[in-house]
Write a protein that holds these residues in place. Sequence first.
Motif, PDB file in Angstrom:
ATOM      1  N   MET A   9      44.406  40.411  33.089  1.00 46.26           N
ATOM      2  CA  MET A   9      45.256  41.284  33.908  1.00 46.26           C
ATOM      3  C   MET A   9      45.629  42.532  32.962  1.00 46.26           C
ATOM      4  O   MET A   9      46.080  42.340  32.055  1.00 46.26           O
ATOM      5  N   ARG A  26      50.536  46.779  41.454  1.00 42.95           N
ATOM      6  CA  ARG A  26      50.503  45.883  40.314  1.00 42.95           C
ATOM      7  C   ARG A  26      51.930  45.095  40.391  1.00 42.95           C
ATOM      8  O   ARG A  26      52.910  45.791  40.222  1.00 42.95           O
ATOM      9  N   HIS A  98      43.877  39.849  41.070  1.00 43.67           N
ATOM     10  CA  HIS A  98      43.618  40.559  40.453  1.00 43.67           C
ATOM     11  C   HIS A  98      41.866  40.198  40.122  1.00 43.67           C
ATOM     12  O   HIS A  98      41.066  41.080  40.024  1.00 43.67           O
TER      13      HIS A  98
END
Length: 108
Positions: A9, A26, A98
């Motif tokens: 990530m 995010r 992700h």
Amino acid sequence: MMLPPVTPMPAEHTSTHAALFPDYVRLSRSATPTYAPFDGKVPAKWRKAARKKGFTIVDRVKDRLHVALLCHDCGCTHAKRVSVVLGHSPECPHCIKHQRIEHARTVG
């Protein structure tokens, strides 16, 4: 069908994500969701099971059947039922999101 490996990530919300996925936000490591705490001890058996599966139990939350898990891969927390931690393979929703973004990016 084998999927390509997923990169870790990203540390920051990049402009690439914003361009490809406008509604993607995010979840930063510091912006973890808050859950109502539940009074009660976390048995060592639960902690050991979570560690084996890539998580750390932060605390008991919601009710007697839920725990907050800290993912060792992305550093985000989420709530799961104890039965999932003990008898199954819990998955981190942040890591799944992700991975989907990375796969979508490779497909185009």
